[in-house]
Design a protein around this motif. Structure first.
Motif, PDB file in Angstrom:
ATOM      1  N   ILE A   1       8.087 -11.549 -17.499  1.00 43.65           N
ATOM      2  CA  ILE A   1       6.660 -11.366 -17.256  1.00 43.65           C
ATOM      3  C   ILE A   1       6.058 -10.329 -18.199  1.00 43.65           C
ATOM      4  N   GLN A   2       6.779  -9.245 -18.424  1.00 41.92           N
ATOM      5  CA  GLN A   2       6.266  -8.241 -19.372  1.00 41.92           C
ATOM      6  C   GLN A   2       6.043  -8.882 -20.741  1.00 41.92           C
ATOM      7  N   ARG A   3       6.987  -9.692 -21.167  1.00 41.47           N
ATOM      8  CA  ARG A   3       6.847 -10.321 -22.478  1.00 41.47           C
ATOM      9  C   ARG A   3       5.675 -11.292 -22.516  1.00 41.47           C
ATOM     10  N   SER A   4       5.418 -11.953 -21.386  1.00 42.08           N
ATOM     11  CA  SER A   4       4.349 -12.956 -21.400  1.00 42.08           C
ATOM     12  C   SER A   4       2.963 -12.336 -21.494  1.00 42.08           C
ATOM     13  N   VAL A   5       2.832 -11.063 -21.167  1.00 39.74           N
ATOM     14  CA  VAL A   5       1.506 -10.421 -21.228  1.00 39.74           C
ATOM     15  C   VAL A   5       1.424  -9.299 -22.256  1.00 39.74           C
ATOM     16  N   ALA A   6       2.565  -8.906 -22.842  1.00 37.07           N
ATOM     17  CA  ALA A   6       2.576  -7.758 -23.754  1.00 37.07           C
ATOM     18  C   ALA A   6       1.726  -8.006 -24.992  1.00 37.07           C
TER      19      ALA A   6
ATOM     20  N   LEU B   1       3.141  -2.865 -13.523  1.00 40.01           N
ATOM     21  CA  LEU B   1       3.497  -4.292 -13.482  1.00 40.01           C
ATOM     22  C   LEU B   1       4.959  -4.463 -13.070  1.00 40.01           C
ATOM     23  N   ASP B   2       5.821  -3.661 -13.660  1.00 40.33           N
ATOM     24  CA  ASP B   2       7.221  -3.690 -13.251  1.00 40.33           C
ATOM     25  C   ASP B   2       7.358  -3.419 -11.752  1.00 40.33           C
TER      26      ASP B   2
ATOM     27  N   GLY C   1       0.798  -1.219   0.000  1.00 42.61           N
ATOM     28  CA  GLY C   1       0.000   0.000   0.000  1.00 42.61           C
ATOM     29  C   GLY C   1       0.829   1.268   0.000  1.00 42.61           C
ATOM     30  N   LYS C   2       2.084   1.140   0.390  1.00 38.34           N
ATOM     31  CA  LYS C   2       2.941   2.338   0.461  1.00 38.34           C
ATOM     32  C   LYS C   2       3.586   2.689  -0.879  1.00 38.34           C
ATOM     33  N   LEU C   3       3.445   1.805  -1.866  1.00 33.71           N
ATOM     34  CA  LEU C   3       4.091   2.078  -3.154  1.00 33.71           C
ATOM     35  C   LEU C   3       3.478   3.316  -3.792  1.00 33.71           C
ATOM     36  N   PRO C   4       4.306   4.146  -4.429  1.00 37.05           N
ATOM     37  CA  PRO C   4       3.778   5.322  -5.125  1.00 37.05           C
ATOM     38  C   PRO C   4       2.896   4.911  -6.294  1.00 37.05           C
ATOM     39  N   ALA C   5       1.852   5.668  -6.530  1.00 40.35           N
ATOM     40  CA  ALA C   5       0.941   5.367  -7.642  1.00 40.35           C
ATOM     41  C   ALA C   5       1.619   5.708  -8.960  1.00 40.35           C
ATOM     42  N   LEU C   6       1.587   4.760  -9.894  1.00 39.20           N
ATOM     43  CA  LEU C   6       2.174   5.016 -11.217  1.00 39.20           C
ATOM     44  C   LEU C   6       1.073   5.055 -12.266  1.00 39.20           C
ATOM     45  N   ASP C   7       1.371   5.673 -13.388  1.00 39.30           N
ATOM     46  CA  ASP C   7       0.328   5.873 -14.386  1.00 39.30           C
ATOM     47  C   ASP C   7       0.064   4.663 -15.282  1.00 39.30           C
TER      48      ASP C   7
END
Lengths: 198, 198
Positions: free
Chosen positions: A189-194, A87-88, A75-81
């Motif tokens: 993982i990025q490649r598996s869903v890209a 995912l990263d 929950g503490k992670l900064p929100a990314l666009d």
DNA sequence: GTCTATAAAATGATAGAC
DNA sequence: GTCTATCATTTTATAGAC
């Protein structure tokens, strides 16, 4: 042997949980007696029962603490666009949070079957929350056409299993740092869903 | 209660192993007593020791049998030419072999820590053999430029963890057949290792 | 090959002194 | 808050009758 008397509940409690976590991760809950835990801390058996009503509660406490802490950190992670960045971020977070906590991961995955039904449900609910965070990222990526997959939920579970499996082989003194492992998995993982590039 | 007397070793042996496998998968090795196994089969404790010298040997036997059978079945697969086809074949084989054998998988993964050091090494050797089969496919794909990845060995372990994780959530009466699951994972995994298209 | 009986040790948990 | 002592069970494994 010198005996310490008096109030130590603020330090003894954590020491008991640490010992229990380590021993249970190593041998399994049923294989670790309350006596062994006490001995590891430097106590007699009876003293343990000032800190837990029974063994089952101790086990549940360990698992619940792990899941609650995990969700709090998430929950503490900064929100990314963008979903790709999100995912990263999730993959890196999962790896960097879990790898230094092998005992917690072991116990949380292997001792589920030793929980009472009610306790099991509570842990499962926390786990679902965590999986939901990843699934939401995949859903956003699907909406933005960044990601493509046959089944979103299964892809979620697949990625979690893939990531959690790292704790089974990763060694701190191995050839790769945690960051290097994270980079490898981000790529996989990025490649598996890209989505296919135009 | 009627008692059967005489020679039943050819049928009792398998029954003991089946009961042990199921109970250990469900509760963990240390949580299952020899008495419970005997009771499940319909025997008294003492009789078990005609079939195994001790509990540790029984556990090892279950795990070794699983790995040996797995490798034997893997060896029966027809040889295919291209790495892409070989990878699909491996993924499908892993899923269709493991999903109907959840108990074996559970025991083989969760009870490693209850093996004696020598027994542990023997199981690990069999497991390495299995991983080696996948790694060889990835290596061939790298050589033919069909596959690309940062680290071949880690990619191997990652895929195995991803596949084995299925046994944690798959339900026979769920919305997907084993074949459908296999198709989803073939897609996920092929994409995660595929070289960029020209 | 299975039974009954038993040995010897270990287990989770509690009671009461300090 | 910790100790000692103890209870009632349960454990793995063995011995010997059938």
């Amino acid at each position: 042997m010198a005996r310490r008397r008096g109030s130590h509940s603020d330090i003894t409690g954590p020491k008991i949980r640490e010992a229990a976590l380590r021993l249970i991760a190593q041998h399994g809950c049923a294989a670790v007696s309350m006596r062994k835990i006490a001995e590891d801390v430097g106590l007699q058996v009876g003293a343990l029962y000032n800190y837990t009503p029974d063994k089952q509660s101790l086990l549940f406490d360990l698992m619940e603490t792990h899941m609650v802490d995990l969700l709090a950190e998430l929950g503490k992670l900064p929100a990314l666009d963008g979903p790709i960045e999100q995912l990263d971020q999730f993959v890196r977070f999962h790896i960097t949070y879990h790898l230094p906590r092998r005992d917690e991961v072991f116990v949380s995955y292997m001792e589920l079957r030793n929980l009472s039904p009610e306790n099991f449900e509570r842990i499962q609910a926390l786990r679902s929350q965590y999986e939901g965070a990843l699934e939401a990222i995949l859903e956003a990526g699907e909406a933005s056409d960044d990601f493509t997959f046959t089944d979103r939920h299964i892809t979620t579970l697949s990625i979690i299993a893939q990531l959690t499996g790292i704790t089974n082989w990763y060694r701190e003194d191995g050839r790769l740092t945690i960051d290097e492992v994270a980079t490898i998995y981000c790529d996989l993982i990025q490649r598996s869903v890209a989505s296919a590039q135009a």
